[in-house]
Design a protein around this motif. Structure first.
Motif, PDB file in Angstrom:
ATOM      1  N   PHE A  94      29.961  35.736  23.224  1.00  0.00           N
ATOM      2  CA  PHE A  94      28.786  36.558  22.975  1.00  0.00           C
ATOM      3  C   PHE A  94      27.920  35.998  21.856  1.00  0.00           C
ATOM      4  O   PHE A  94      26.708  36.236  21.840  1.00  0.00           O
ATOM      5  CB  PHE A  94      29.194  38.007  22.693  1.00  0.00           C
ATOM      6  CG  PHE A  94      29.237  38.848  23.935  1.00  0.00           C
ATOM      7  CD1 PHE A  94      28.198  39.716  24.243  1.00  0.00           C
ATOM      8  CD2 PHE A  94      30.298  38.742  24.822  1.00  0.00           C
ATOM      9  CE1 PHE A  94      28.232  40.474  25.405  1.00  0.00           C
ATOM     10  CE2 PHE A  94      30.336  39.483  25.988  1.00  0.00           C
ATOM     11  CZ  PHE A  94      29.296  40.358  26.286  1.00  0.00           C
ATOM     12  N   GLN A  95      28.518  35.262  20.937  1.00  0.00           N
ATOM     13  CA  GLN A  95      27.705  34.588  19.918  1.00  0.00           C
ATOM     14  C   GLN A  95      26.765  33.595  20.595  1.00  0.00           C
ATOM     15  O   GLN A  95      25.562  33.533  20.275  1.00  0.00           O
ATOM     16  CB  GLN A  95      28.612  33.878  18.924  1.00  0.00           C
ATOM     17  CG  GLN A  95      27.861  33.219  17.772  1.00  0.00           C
ATOM     18  CD  GLN A  95      28.808  32.566  16.789  1.00  0.00           C
ATOM     19  OE1 GLN A  95      29.895  32.100  17.153  1.00  0.00           O
ATOM     20  NE2 GLN A  95      28.421  32.534  15.527  1.00  0.00           N
ATOM     21  N   LEU A  96      27.301  32.825  21.539  1.00  0.00           N
ATOM     22  CA  LEU A  96      26.473  31.883  22.283  1.00  0.00           C
ATOM     23  C   LEU A  96      25.520  32.626  23.210  1.00  0.00           C
ATOM     24  O   LEU A  96      24.345  32.239  23.355  1.00  0.00           O
ATOM     25  CB  LEU A  96      27.366  30.939  23.096  1.00  0.00           C
ATOM     26  CG  LEU A  96      26.652  29.903  23.969  1.00  0.00           C
ATOM     27  CD1 LEU A  96      25.755  29.013  23.122  1.00  0.00           C
ATOM     28  CD2 LEU A  96      27.668  29.072  24.736  1.00  0.00           C
ATOM     29  N   ARG A  97      26.003  33.692  23.826  1.00  0.00           N
ATOM     30  CA  ARG A  97      25.165  34.448  24.764  1.00  0.00           C
ATOM     31  C   ARG A  97      23.933  35.014  24.068  1.00  0.00           C
ATOM     32  O   ARG A  97      22.830  34.985  24.633  1.00  0.00           O
ATOM     33  CB  ARG A  97      25.983  35.578  25.389  1.00  0.00           C
ATOM     34  CG  ARG A  97      25.271  36.291  26.530  1.00  0.00           C
ATOM     35  CD  ARG A  97      26.096  37.432  27.090  1.00  0.00           C
ATOM     36  NE  ARG A  97      25.415  38.035  28.230  1.00  0.00           N
ATOM     37  CZ  ARG A  97      25.805  39.149  28.822  1.00  0.00           C
ATOM     38  NH1 ARG A  97      26.900  39.786  28.403  1.00  0.00           N
ATOM     39  NH2 ARG A  97      25.113  39.645  29.841  1.00  0.00           N
ATOM     40  N   ARG A  98      24.116  35.530  22.854  1.00  0.00           N
ATOM     41  CA  ARG A  98      22.962  36.072  22.124  1.00  0.00           C
ATOM     42  C   ARG A  98      21.919  34.984  21.888  1.00  0.00           C
ATOM     43  O   ARG A  98      20.720  35.200  22.101  1.00  0.00           O
ATOM     44  CB  ARG A  98      23.419  36.682  20.795  1.00  0.00           C
ATOM     45  CG  ARG A  98      24.047  38.065  20.928  1.00  0.00           C
ATOM     46  CD  ARG A  98      24.245  38.715  19.573  1.00  0.00           C
ATOM     47  NE  ARG A  98      25.228  38.007  18.778  1.00  0.00           N
ATOM     48  CZ  ARG A  98      26.528  38.283  18.797  1.00  0.00           C
ATOM     49  NH1 ARG A  98      26.994  39.242  19.588  1.00  0.00           N
ATOM     50  NH2 ARG A  98      27.370  37.611  18.038  1.00  0.00           N
ATOM     51  N   ALA A  99      22.370  33.821  21.445  1.00  0.00           N
ATOM     52  CA  ALA A  99      21.427  32.734  21.156  1.00  0.00           C
ATOM     53  C   ALA A  99      20.657  32.326  22.403  1.00  0.00           C
ATOM     54  O   ALA A  99      19.420  32.167  22.366  1.00  0.00           O
ATOM     55  CB  ALA A  99      22.185  31.540  20.582  1.00  0.00           C
ATOM     56  N   LEU A 100      21.347  32.188  23.520  1.00  0.00           N
ATOM     57  CA  LEU A 100      20.707  31.694  24.740  1.00  0.00           C
ATOM     58  C   LEU A 100      19.863  32.762  25.430  1.00  0.00           C
ATOM     59  O   LEU A 100      18.715  32.510  25.816  1.00  0.00           O
ATOM     60  CB  LEU A 100      21.773  31.171  25.711  1.00  0.00           C
ATOM     61  CG  LEU A 100      22.571  29.953  25.268  1.00  0.00           C
ATOM     62  CD1 LEU A 100      23.625  29.602  26.324  1.00  0.00           C
ATOM     63  CD2 LEU A 100      21.672  28.759  25.011  1.00  0.00           C
ATOM     64  N   GLU A 101      20.430  33.955  25.628  1.00  0.00           N
ATOM     65  CA  GLU A 101      19.720  34.966  26.415  1.00  0.00           C
ATOM     66  C   GLU A 101      18.531  35.558  25.666  1.00  0.00           C
ATOM     67  O   GLU A 101      17.513  35.894  26.286  1.00  0.00           O
ATOM     68  CB  GLU A 101      20.686  36.071  26.854  1.00  0.00           C
ATOM     69  CG  GLU A 101      21.700  35.590  27.882  1.00  0.00           C
ATOM     70  CD  GLU A 101      22.375  36.732  28.616  1.00  0.00           C
ATOM     71  OE1 GLU A 101      21.984  37.910  28.432  1.00  0.00           O
ATOM     72  OE2 GLU A 101      23.316  36.447  29.382  1.00  0.00           O
ATOM     73  N   ILE A 102      18.636  35.712  24.369  1.00  0.00           N
ATOM     74  CA  ILE A 102      17.500  36.238  23.612  1.00  0.00           C
ATOM     75  C   ILE A 102      16.341  35.238  23.647  1.00  0.00           C
ATOM     76  O   ILE A 102      15.184  35.626  23.849  1.00  0.00           O
ATOM     77  CB  ILE A 102      17.915  36.570  22.169  1.00  0.00           C
ATOM     78  CG1 ILE A 102      18.824  37.803  22.164  1.00  0.00           C
ATOM     79  CG2 ILE A 102      16.691  36.802  21.278  1.00  0.00           C
ATOM     80  CD1 ILE A 102      19.431  38.126  20.813  1.00  0.00           C
ATOM     81  N   GLU A 103      16.643  33.966  23.484  1.00  0.00           N
ATOM     82  CA  GLU A 103      15.596  32.946  23.549  1.00  0.00           C
ATOM     83  C   GLU A 103      14.994  32.882  24.953  1.00  0.00           C
ATOM     84  O   GLU A 103      13.773  32.739  25.123  1.00  0.00           O
ATOM     85  CB  GLU A 103      16.153  31.577  23.156  1.00  0.00           C
ATOM     86  CG  GLU A 103      15.132  30.450  23.197  1.00  0.00           C
ATOM     87  CD  GLU A 103      13.955  30.685  22.266  1.00  0.00           C
ATOM     88  OE1 GLU A 103      12.863  30.158  22.555  1.00  0.00           O
ATOM     89  OE2 GLU A 103      14.119  31.396  21.246  1.00  0.00           O
ATOM     90  N   ALA A 104      15.844  33.002  25.980  1.00  0.00           N
ATOM     91  CA  ALA A 104      15.356  32.971  27.356  1.00  0.00           C
ATOM     92  C   ALA A 104      14.435  34.146  27.638  1.00  0.00           C
ATOM     93  O   ALA A 104      13.376  33.999  28.266  1.00  0.00           O
ATOM     94  CB  ALA A 104      16.526  32.961  28.332  1.00  0.00           C
TER      95      ALA A 104
END
Length: 215
Positions: free
Chosen positions: A77-87
């Motif tokens: 989820f740490q990675l998911r936040r970085a990727l999905e929020i930017e997307a």
């Protein structure tokens, strides 16, 4: 389809859908016979699964399905936040308003159903939103990273089980994300995505113990 690709696809699906649970030994002889392939393409498939993080090499046991722990979930989820929020932020600046308006309406209808309706239909709707956001970013590197991450997220979702109330709430959260993108509001899209991910993580953590006790 090449034999190694067939073996990889079927093993990955079985792992994601928990037909092969964490710790299951992926013996070459047994799996090659089960999948109807020889041991050479089976080894290639197992190597890809190890590279994906879905399996690991263990001394004395060979290749086994990798574990899913709360620590792993936090890292995902740490990675998911970085990727999905930017997307989501990028999609709001570049995406097709009509497409995301339609998706928002579909999620709103799903949220009005008890338990968001059929869970498979709901997950397909969520996949449609993911695909629309990926396409709108116009960034193939971001898209590839998200596709790789979602394999692990689908596995984690099974850990939390299909809770009807959470599906209904999640549909409303997805509607807010799609609406923010349709409105061309990057910061609102980012905030709506962050809220959804926060609730998703809390739900998974609250339900993970139940699945672990029964497997």
């Amino acid at each position: 389809m090449r034999a190694s690709e067939k073996a990889y696809t079927e093993l990955r699906r079985d792992i994601v859908e928990w037909r092969l649970a964490p710790g299951a030994v992926l013996g070459e002889v047994d799996q090659a016979e089960r999948l109807g392939v020889s041991r050479t393409p089976l080894r290639e498939a197992l190597a890809r699964l190890v590279s994906d993080g879905l399996a690991v090499q263990q001394r004395g046991r060979g290749v086994v399905v990798s574990d899913v722990s709360l620590e792993h979930i936090d890292h995902l989820f740490q990675l998911r936040r970085a990727l999905e929020i930017e997307a989501a932020r990028t999609a709001a600046a570049t995406g097709d308003t009509g497409e995301f308006t339609d998706l928002a309406e579909r999620f709103t209808r799903a949220a009005a159903l008890s338990g968001a309706g059929n869970s498979n239909d709901y997950y397909q709707l969520a996949a449609d939103l993911d695909g629309a956001i990926d396409h709108a970013t116009g960034n193939p590197y971001l898209e590839q990273s998200l596709r790789s991450l979602r394999v692990h997220l689908a596995r984690v979702r099974r850990l939390a089980q299909d809770d009807p109330e959470r599906l209904r709430t999640s549909a409303g959260e997805h509607a807010q994300i799609a609406s923010a993108i349709a409105a061309r509001n990057p910061e609102l899209a980012a905030a709506a995505t962050l809220l959804h991910l926060h609730h998703s993580l809390e739900h998974i953590k609250n339900h993970a113990g139940t699945r672990e006790e029964t497997t």
